[in-house]
Every structure is written in C-alpha cells, then in structure tokens.
Motif scaffolding. Structure first.
Motif, mmCIF file in Angstrom:
data_model
loop_
_atom_site.group_PDB
_atom_site.id
_atom_site.type_symbol
_atom_site.label_atom_id
_atom_site.label_comp_id
_atom_site.label_asym_id
_atom_site.label_seq_id
_atom_site.Cartn_x
_atom_site.Cartn_y
_atom_site.Cartn_z
ATOM 1 N N ARG A 77 20.980 18.525 46.096
ATOM 2 C CA ARG A 77 19.922 18.014 45.525
ATOM 3 C C ARG A 77 20.095 18.413 43.854
ATOM 4 N N THR A 78 19.326 18.162 42.795
ATOM 5 C CA THR A 78 19.131 17.611 41.427
ATOM 6 C C THR A 78 20.154 19.612 40.607
ATOM 7 N N PRO A 79 20.800 19.737 40.130
ATOM 8 C CA PRO A 79 21.712 20.844 39.161
ATOM 9 C C PRO A 79 19.529 21.085 38.924
ATOM 10 N N ILE A 80 20.459 22.570 38.774
ATOM 11 C CA ILE A 80 19.714 23.406 37.185
ATOM 12 C C ILE A 80 20.801 23.797 36.313
ATOM 13 N N VAL A 120 14.265 16.023 34.359
ATOM 14 C CA VAL A 120 14.752 14.856 33.540
ATOM 15 C C VAL A 120 14.868 14.014 34.305
ATOM 16 N N THR A 121 14.662 12.842 33.733
ATOM 17 C CA THR A 121 14.829 11.532 34.675
ATOM 18 C C THR A 121 15.487 10.939 33.758
ATOM 19 N N LEU A 122 17.578 10.428 34.872
ATOM 20 C CA LEU A 122 17.511 9.625 33.370
ATOM 21 C C LEU A 122 17.377 7.798 33.761
ATOM 22 N N PRO A 123 17.690 6.992 33.140
ATOM 23 C CA PRO A 123 17.320 5.340 33.043
ATOM 24 C C PRO A 123 18.261 5.454 34.722
ATOM 25 N N ASN A 124 19.373 6.241 34.921
ATOM 26 C CA ASN A 124 19.830 4.977 35.476
ATOM 27 C C ASN A 124 19.549 6.600 37.502
ATOM 28 N N GLY A 125 18.369 6.792 37.307
ATOM 29 C CA GLY A 125 17.251 7.298 38.267
ATOM 30 C C GLY A 125 18.126 8.999 38.750
ATOM 31 N N GLN A 126 18.678 9.650 37.835
ATOM 32 C CA GLN A 126 19.264 10.337 38.402
ATOM 33 C C GLN A 126 18.391 11.951 37.744
ATOM 34 N N GLN A 127 18.380 13.203 38.497
ATOM 35 C CA GLN A 127 18.005 13.735 37.510
ATOM 36 C C GLN A 127 18.465 15.234 37.166
ATOM 37 N N ILE A 128 17.677 16.161 36.568
ATOM 38 C CA ILE A 128 18.377 17.124 36.077
ATOM 39 C C ILE A 128 17.170 18.078 35.473
ATOM 40 N N THR A 129 17.469 19.269 35.958
ATOM 41 C CA THR A 129 15.693 20.001 36.101
ATOM 42 C C THR A 129 16.649 21.280 34.943
ATOM 43 N N PHE A 130 15.926 21.354 33.861
ATOM 44 C CA PHE A 130 16.371 22.452 32.623
ATOM 45 C C PHE A 130 15.409 22.996 33.250
ATOM 46 N N LEU A 131 15.636 25.139 32.886
ATOM 47 C CA LEU A 131 15.038 26.085 32.353
ATOM 48 C C LEU A 131 14.551 26.087 30.834
ATOM 49 N N ALA A 311 14.647 22.377 43.593
ATOM 50 C CA ALA A 311 14.429 22.285 41.795
ATOM 51 C C ALA A 311 13.833 21.291 41.168
ATOM 52 N N GLN A 312 12.387 21.050 42.544
ATOM 53 C CA GLN A 312 11.669 20.224 41.165
ATOM 54 C C GLN A 312 10.590 21.636 40.940
ATOM 55 N N PRO A 313 10.278 21.397 39.008
ATOM 56 C CA PRO A 313 9.781 22.870 38.223
ATOM 57 C C PRO A 313 8.179 21.998 39.198
ATOM 58 N N VAL A 314 7.527 23.399 39.421
ATOM 59 C CA VAL A 314 6.091 23.096 40.223
ATOM 60 C C VAL A 314 5.459 24.488 39.704
#
Ligand code: GDP
Ligand code: MG
Length: 370
Positions: A77-80, A120-131, A311-314
């Motif tokens: 899963r995506t890191p927070i 945030v989705t990076l150009p390579n498709g990887q994602q990071i969630t920021f509070l 990890a997807q902000p909703v």
C-alpha cells in the motif's frame, strides 16, 4: 468501575425506583433516581431481591469485530507521511512544493481541494499520501485517540537556523510513535545554510546519516526553488519500501478520521484515510461516536468517486448526526441498524466518561457535608 443509574437498575429488576432508593438509604447510600451506583453496590442490592448482576463492560459492546487478514490477502500500500518541524522552517512551503510535483493534479488543471490529506502521483506512477495538517497538534490529537496514521515523518529543519524547540518536540513525538524520520534540511538556497551543522545537531537525537554509520536519510532541499523535492519524494519511497507496508484492500473498510467540518452545502463532511478494505457509496459506518451511511465521496481533487482504497484521502458525507474528531476510528458495519446501535452505546460511554463528577454519597459523609 462500571455503574448504573437507580432508574435503570429498577427497570431491569422490575421494581419501583422509590423502593430501591429506600433500600439503598437503609444501606447508608443516599442517591437520587438518576444517580449512579457502582456495580458492587448494585450486586449487593440485587442479591436482596434474589437477582444477579452481570457486569458487561459497555466498552466491549462498542467494539466492532473485524476479520483477521490471511497472509495472501495482504498487498502493498501507499505510504502515509506527516511533515513536522519548527515554525517558519518551511513546512507549508514544502507541502506546496510537493503538491506541485503531482502529475495527476496537473492533468486535472491544478485544482486541488484542501481536505486534510492529499495524494501525490510521481511520473513513474508511484504514490505517496501526505497529511495536509503540518504541526504537532494534529499529530498529538491523533495519537491521543490511539491513532497511528503516519508511517513516516518528514522533519523539516531550516539549514540556517538549525534545531529549535519544536524540532525537538517533533523528534520526540515521531520516536514515541515509532515512525521513522527523514530529515529535510530546508532553505539550502541561502548562503549560510549548512547541511553539516544540522547533521551534527541531530546526531544528539540518534539521527545520524549513513555516511556517519547511521541510518537516517538527510535530504538537502529548497522549498522555495523546488531544489531537492524530487530526491525527497524518492527517499520517502525508499523508506516505505524498507518498511514493506501492506494491507488487505478487500475486506470491510476501516481507518481513521483525519479532519471533519460542516460544509455549507453538503453538511457534515469528514476526510477519512482507510487502513484496510474498500469503501463504497451506500456503506453504513461508525466514526467515533457517530454513525451514518455514505451518501457521496470525493477525492483530494474534488472529484466524485464511488469507492476508495487504503491510504487514498477521501471526503465522505452521510453522517446522521454529529461531527467526528480527528483521529476517531472509522469502520464500516454490516448495516445501518448495527452502526446506529454501536454509535448509541459509544455515546452512552462517552457521557459516562464525561461525568466523572458523579459521586456516591454515603450517609456518614452526607451528614458531614450539611
Ligand atoms: P512553516 O511555518 O514551517 O509552515 O513555514 P513556511 O512554509 O510558512 O515558511 C516560512 C518562511 O520561510 C516563509 O517566509 C517562506 O517563504 C520561507 N521559506 C520556506 N522555505 C524556504 C526556502 O527553501 N528558502 C528560503 N529562502 N525561504 C524559505
Ligand atoms: Mg505553516
């Protein structure tokens, strides 16, 4: 200690409350019809009428059971991430610089909603969630409610000013939460900024770079010019990879409330981050002491969505009453009736916890107090 009001006990025993009050008075306990008596007193009292008291913790009744994950259910899963640091060291600017690195929001015309967290989705498709709530209060509020939402803390330290009181506080909080720290040495565009100085200062807190035999990642950045932001994001992904963050995305959804507000048009709206499961429109849920049924969901780009993953902000709407608090646990239930039942028990518990001033007055000290 568990307790019950005289009125409730009388009802359960099929007696008049006045009868119990009189009996209690005979035992030296002065209490009104709405007064609380503890379970020991209730047991003695019930015994007089050949009744038995069964003490059930209300707290236990408010727990929603979840199914344990099988190893094969777990997927990466995506890191927070939470950004912390001393005031004016550049937390907000860093969050802004990171936000502008998002390729998806660029496609969406750069429109972003402030809902307490963003992905945030990076150009390579990887994602990071920021509070999106930098600072210590939000972090502490979450921790107080037992929520450990953050996987990684990015500690922003000004390369000119160095370690300050809130830097130390942030380190303490992150270490207590067992969240690994990545140090972003900011304002490196300024002449007198020094990476070396920050590394020396932070060695005292067991934050040592690899080049000195430690394991902390230090990234020189300038939130102002955008220098080093890409490297910071890569470092976060590297750290996340080491942590092997995994979850079950296919069970009933659960997670935490990140923030909640009353929207003039939509009513109560809460941002939720799921730790597991998939959330769908129409799902019944409990959030803290309130319940509801998902009416609509929006992502951090303000778009309406039908389902959300870990990890997807909703942002969700559909609360039946009351606004939850940051850090409150969020859980989907099998139906609305069950959600309502859990919420009402939690509210009862909440009221009792808030009524610490309830005292049992024995006859002796009742006399003394006159
Ligand atoms: P926060 O209180 O930690 O959120 O700090 P801000 O992001 O609001 O930044 C505080 C001040 O430092 C603002 O005036 C920013 O413009 C400035 N600032 C932030 N990052 C940088 C940077 O990388 N270089 C320079 N020169 N100034 C910065
Ligand atoms: Mg700020």
């Amino acid at each position: 200690m568990e307790s019950i009001t005289v009125a409730d006990l009388a009802r359960k025993m099929n007696l008049k409350a006045s009868e119990l009050i009189a009996k209690l008075m005979g035992m030296g306990v002065m209490v009104t019809i709405n007064g609380q008596i503890d379970s020991d007193t209730a047991t003695i009292l019930a015994d007089e009428y050949n009744c038995t008291v069964n003490v059930v913790s209300l707290y236990d009744e408010t727990v929603i059971e979840t199914v344990a994950d099988r190893p094969e259910d777990l997927l990466p899963r995506t890191p927070i991430v939470t950004i912390m640091g001393h005031v004016d060291h550049g937390k907000t600017k860093t969050l802004d610089a990171i936000r502008s690195a998002d390729v998806v929001s660029k496609e969406a015309g750069g429109i972003t909603q402030h809902i307490g967290a963003y992905q945030v989705t990076l150009p390579n498709g990887q994602q990071i969630t920021f509070l999106d709530t930098p600072g210590h209060e939000a972090f502490s509020a979450m921790r107080e409610r037992g929520a450990s939402v953050t996987d990684i803390v990015v500690l922003v330290v000004s390369g000119t000013e160095g370690v300050m009181p809130q830097t130390r506080e942030a380190i303490r909080q992150a270490q207590e939460a067992k969240a690994p720290i990545i140090v972003a040495v900011n304002k490196m565009d300024l002449q007198d900024a020094s990476m070396e100085k920050i590394q020396q200062q932070l060695a005292e807190f067991e934050l040592t770079p690899e080049s000195w035999g430690g394991s902390t990642i230090f990234v020189p950045i300038s939130a102002l010019t955008g220098m080093g932001i890409d490297l910071l994001l890569e470092s976060i992904l590297l750290q996340a990879e080491v942590m092997e963050l995994k979850t079950n995305p296919h069970c009933a959804a659960e997670g935490h409330v990140i923030e909640a507000r009353i929207d003039p048009g939509r009513g109560i709206a809460a941002t939720v981050l799921l730790s597991r499961g998939t959330l769908n429109v129409g799902d019944a849920f409990v959030a803290g002491i309130y319940h509801g049924k998902i009416r609509a969901m929006y992502n951090d780009k303000g778009q309406r969505i039908k389902s959300a993953t870990p990890a997807q902000p909703v942002e969700i709407t559909g609360f039946s009453e009351g606004t939850p608090k940051a850090g409150d646990p969020f859980q989907v239930t099998k139906d609305e009736a069950f959600a309502r039942q859990i919420a009402s028990k939690r509210q009862e518990l909440h009221k009792m916890e808030g009524a610490k001033n309830i005292k049992k007055v024995s006859l002796a000290n009742f006399m003394e107090s006159i």
